[in-house]
Design a protein around this motif. Structure first.
Motif, PDB file in Angstrom:
ATOM      1  N   PHE A  22       0.835  -1.192   0.000  1.00 52.86           N
ATOM      2  CA  PHE A  22       0.000   0.000   0.000  1.00 52.86           C
ATOM      3  C   PHE A  22       0.877   1.252   0.000  1.00 52.86           C
ATOM      4  CE2 PHE A  22      -2.502  -3.337   1.973  1.00 52.86           C
ATOM      5  CZ  PHE A  22      -3.747  -3.205   1.359  1.00 52.86           C
ATOM      6  N   SER A  23       0.557   2.174  -0.862  1.00 56.49           N
ATOM      7  CA  SER A  23       1.109   3.530  -0.911  1.00 56.49           C
ATOM      8  C   SER A  23       2.470   3.622  -1.587  1.00 56.49           C
ATOM      9  CB  SER A  23       1.182   4.170   0.485  1.00 56.49           C
ATOM     10  OG  SER A  23      -0.105   4.231   1.064  1.00 56.49           O
ATOM     11  N   VAL A  24       3.461   2.871  -1.138  1.00 60.72           N
ATOM     12  CA  VAL A  24       4.809   2.983  -1.690  1.00 60.72           C
ATOM     13  C   VAL A  24       5.013   1.931  -2.779  1.00 60.72           C
ATOM     14  CG1 VAL A  24       7.278   2.782  -1.201  1.00 60.72           C
ATOM     15  CG2 VAL A  24       5.770   3.983   0.397  1.00 60.72           C
ATOM     16  N   PRO A  25       5.302   2.352  -4.021  1.00 62.02           N
ATOM     17  CA  PRO A  25       5.524   1.395  -5.101  1.00 62.02           C
ATOM     18  C   PRO A  25       6.895   0.760  -5.023  1.00 62.02           C
ATOM     19  CG  PRO A  25       5.877   3.619  -5.908  1.00 62.02           C
ATOM     20  CD  PRO A  25       5.418   3.751  -4.476  1.00 62.02           C
ATOM     21  N   HIS A  26       7.172  -0.148  -5.928  1.00 63.52           N
ATOM     22  CA  HIS A  26       8.495  -0.750  -6.030  1.00 63.52           C
ATOM     23  C   HIS A  26       9.536   0.356  -5.984  1.00 63.52           C
ATOM     24  CE1 HIS A  26      12.010  -2.701  -7.802  1.00 63.52           C
ATOM     25  NE2 HIS A  26      11.449  -3.865  -7.538  1.00 63.52           N
ATOM     26  N   LEU A  27      10.609   0.129  -5.234  1.00 61.61           N
ATOM     27  CA  LEU A  27      11.562   1.202  -4.949  1.00 61.61           C
ATOM     28  C   LEU A  27      12.274   1.713  -6.192  1.00 61.61           C
ATOM     29  CD1 LEU A  27      13.064  -0.043  -1.574  1.00 61.61           C
ATOM     30  CD2 LEU A  27      11.107   1.462  -1.987  1.00 61.61           C
ATOM     31  N   ALA A  28      12.438   0.891  -7.215  1.00 66.00           N
ATOM     32  CA  ALA A  28      13.027   1.380  -8.463  1.00 66.00           C
ATOM     33  C   ALA A  28      12.084   2.368  -9.143  1.00 66.00           C
ATOM     34  CB  ALA A  28      13.354   0.219  -9.399  1.00 66.00           C
ATOM     35  N   ALA A  29      10.787   2.084  -9.103  1.00 64.73           N
ATOM     36  CA  ALA A  29       9.797   3.007  -9.682  1.00 64.73           C
ATOM     37  C   ALA A  29       9.741   4.298  -8.876  1.00 64.73           C
ATOM     38  CB  ALA A  29       8.425   2.342  -9.729  1.00 64.73           C
ATOM     39  N   TYR A  30       9.766   4.174  -7.562  1.00 62.12           N
ATOM     40  CA  TYR A  30       9.694   5.361  -6.712  1.00 62.12           C
ATOM     41  C   TYR A  30      10.912   6.260  -6.914  1.00 62.12           C
ATOM     42  CZ  TYR A  30       9.523   8.274  -2.536  1.00 62.12           C
ATOM     43  OH  TYR A  30       9.513   9.355  -1.678  1.00 62.12           O
ATOM     44  N   ASN A  31      12.088   5.667  -6.942  1.00 56.41           N
ATOM     45  CA  ASN A  31      13.303   6.472  -7.092  1.00 56.41           C
ATOM     46  C   ASN A  31      13.428   7.068  -8.487  1.00 56.41           C
ATOM     47  OD1 ASN A  31      15.338   6.406  -4.631  1.00 56.41           O
ATOM     48  ND2 ASN A  31      14.243   4.463  -4.639  1.00 56.41           N
ATOM     49  N   ALA A  32      12.944   6.374  -9.501  1.00 52.77           N
ATOM     50  CA  ALA A  32      12.941   6.942 -10.843  1.00 52.77           C
ATOM     51  C   ALA A  32      12.028   8.162 -10.899  1.00 52.77           C
ATOM     52  CB  ALA A  32      12.500   5.895 -11.863  1.00 52.77           C
ATOM     53  N   ALA A  33      10.891   8.087 -10.196  1.00 51.42           N
ATOM     54  CA  ALA A  33       9.995   9.240 -10.143  1.00 51.42           C
ATOM     55  C   ALA A  33      10.659  10.413  -9.423  1.00 51.42           C
ATOM     56  CB  ALA A  33       8.688   8.854  -9.458  1.00 51.42           C
ATOM     57  N   LEU A  34      11.347  10.136  -8.332  1.00 56.35           N
ATOM     58  CA  LEU A  34      12.056  11.208  -7.633  1.00 56.35           C
ATOM     59  C   LEU A  34      13.089  11.875  -8.535  1.00 56.35           C
ATOM     60  CD1 LEU A  34      12.749   9.715  -4.079  1.00 56.35           C
ATOM     61  CD2 LEU A  34      11.087  11.481  -4.679  1.00 56.35           C
ATOM     62  N   ALA A  35      13.714  11.083  -9.388  1.00 53.31           N
ATOM     63  CA  ALA A  35      14.770  11.614 -10.250  1.00 53.31           C
ATOM     64  C   ALA A  35      14.227  12.405 -11.431  1.00 53.31           C
ATOM     65  CB  ALA A  35      15.641  10.466 -10.764  1.00 53.31           C
ATOM     66  N   HIS A  36      13.035  12.053 -11.913  1.00 55.84           N
ATOM     67  CA  HIS A  36      12.581  12.611 -13.183  1.00 55.84           C
ATOM     68  C   HIS A  36      11.241  13.347 -13.128  1.00 55.84           C
ATOM     69  CE1 HIS A  36      15.845  10.429 -15.056  1.00 55.84           C
ATOM     70  NE2 HIS A  36      15.407   9.293 -14.520  1.00 55.84           N
ATOM     71  N   ASP A  37      10.543  13.283 -12.007  1.00 52.40           N
ATOM     72  CA  ASP A  37       9.209  13.881 -11.935  1.00 52.40           C
ATOM     73  C   ASP A  37       9.181  14.966 -10.864  1.00 52.40           C
ATOM     74  OD1 ASP A  37       6.227  13.650 -12.690  1.00 52.40           O
ATOM     75  OD2 ASP A  37       6.198  13.469 -10.505  1.00 52.40           O
ATOM     76  N   ALA A  38       8.859  16.180 -11.270  1.00 51.54           N
ATOM     77  CA  ALA A  38       8.874  17.314 -10.332  1.00 51.54           C
ATOM     78  C   ALA A  38       7.850  17.131  -9.222  1.00 51.54           C
ATOM     79  CB  ALA A  38       8.619  18.615 -11.087  1.00 51.54           C
ATOM     80  N   ASP A  39       6.698  16.595  -9.559  1.00 51.01           N
ATOM     81  CA  ASP A  39       5.666  16.377  -8.548  1.00 51.01           C
ATOM     82  C   ASP A  39       6.150  15.393  -7.488  1.00 51.01           C
ATOM     83  OD1 ASP A  39       2.806  16.415  -7.520  1.00 51.01           O
ATOM     84  OD2 ASP A  39       3.004  14.295  -8.043  1.00 51.01           O
TER      85      ASP A  39
END
Length: 288
Positions: A126-143
């Motif tokens: 719940f809430s936190v996705p696979h850590l590779a997906a989460y960290n990729a979002a942190l790296a490339h998504d401003a939101d």
């Protein structure tokens, strides 16, 4: 049936407080809480699971159990948190089990699935996705970066504790967004106000290392549930989660629900867990 008992389970030099519910001979499911909560966060979900015949095991994890609060930040590295889950299962005689996690508990559950997948029947997060997906979002998504900006504060030793515990933990209490029942908020805050408890819980953030961004994909039947009023986790990482699961995968979005899914939407959470547990094909191949 709510939690029926709490036992102390020794794992090496640490002792964990573990809550139980359901029949001793039931199908085992391990529930991992997040920050800043405890195993009590699953209280609203547990009756449905226990009534369905599951053996529910919910530990207060490293840093949250008084007997499992090492002083060294390195003791809270994610691989150690994941090993705690496997070691607790060993101590309880659970060879294979269903694993469920929320928030940081989800992060640990993803790590267990990636590195100890042969021990799992299914995974529900719940809430936190696979850590590779989460960290990729942190790296490339401003939101995603904006939503995750609090992490920098939490990694600052001493500063976060002072802010969160000031004025009778006013800022800590505000984190629950009014979505968590008051009796649970009071219980969480009381535990985190114990000497060293909040520092230990924040150790999970302070021990994070860059290799979490490269967490391998998981080969375990998986359900991931995200809620669209989550202030901490954005859609970019959530939508990308499935690319990191090579087994059967289900993605559910709860509308109008905050980050605090187990407490705010327990019926939906229980349904997701039960659907995943019941959906296992016993003839399907498992990781070795």
């Amino acid at each position: 049936m709510a939690f029926s008992e709490t036992t102390a389970v020794a794992v090496g030099d640490l002792t964990f407080d573990v809550r139980h519910a359901g029949p001793d001979d039931g199908t085992p499911v391990v529930l991992l809480h997040g920050f800043p909560t405890t195993s009590l966060s699953w209280s609203p979900v547990v009756p449905a699971l226990a009534d369905a015949g599951l053996r529910v095991v919910a530990p207060d994890q490293r840093g949250y159990s008084p007997g499992a609060r090492p002083a060294d930040v390195a003791a809270y590295a994610t691989d150690r948190l994941a090993q705690d889950v496997v070691s607790l299962a060993d101590a309880l005689g659970l060879d294979r089990f269903h694993l469920v996690g929320h928030d940081w508990g989800a992060a640990v559950a993803w790590y267990v699935a990636a590195h100890h997948g042969h021990r799992l029947e299914t995974l529900t997060t719940f809430s936190v996705p696979h850590l590779a997906a989460y960290n990729a979002a942190l790296a490339h998504d401003a939101d995603a970066r904006e939503r995750g900006s609090y992490i920098g504060l939490f990694r600052r030793e001493g500063k976060a504790e002072d802010l969160l515990l000031a004025d009778d933990a006013r800022r800590l209490r505000a984190m629950y967004q009014g979505a968590v029942p008051q009796h649970l908020v009071d219980a969480y805050v009381a535990q985190l106000q114990e000497p060293g408890a909040l520092t230990a819980a924040l150790g999970w953030y302070r021990a994070m290392t860059p290799e979490l961004a490269g967490l391998p994909s998981v080969d375990v039947p998986t359900t991931f549930v995200w809620s669209d009023d989550d202030l901490a986790i954005g859609r970019a990482g959530a939508d990308a989660c499935g690319a990191h699961v090579s087994a059967d995968y289900r993605y559910e979005v709860l509308e109008g629900v905050t980050h605090w899914i187990p407490e705010q939407a327990p019926d939906a959470a229980a349904a997701a867990i039960l659907d995943r547990v019941r959906g296992v094909d016993p003839e399907a191949p498992r990781p070795i």
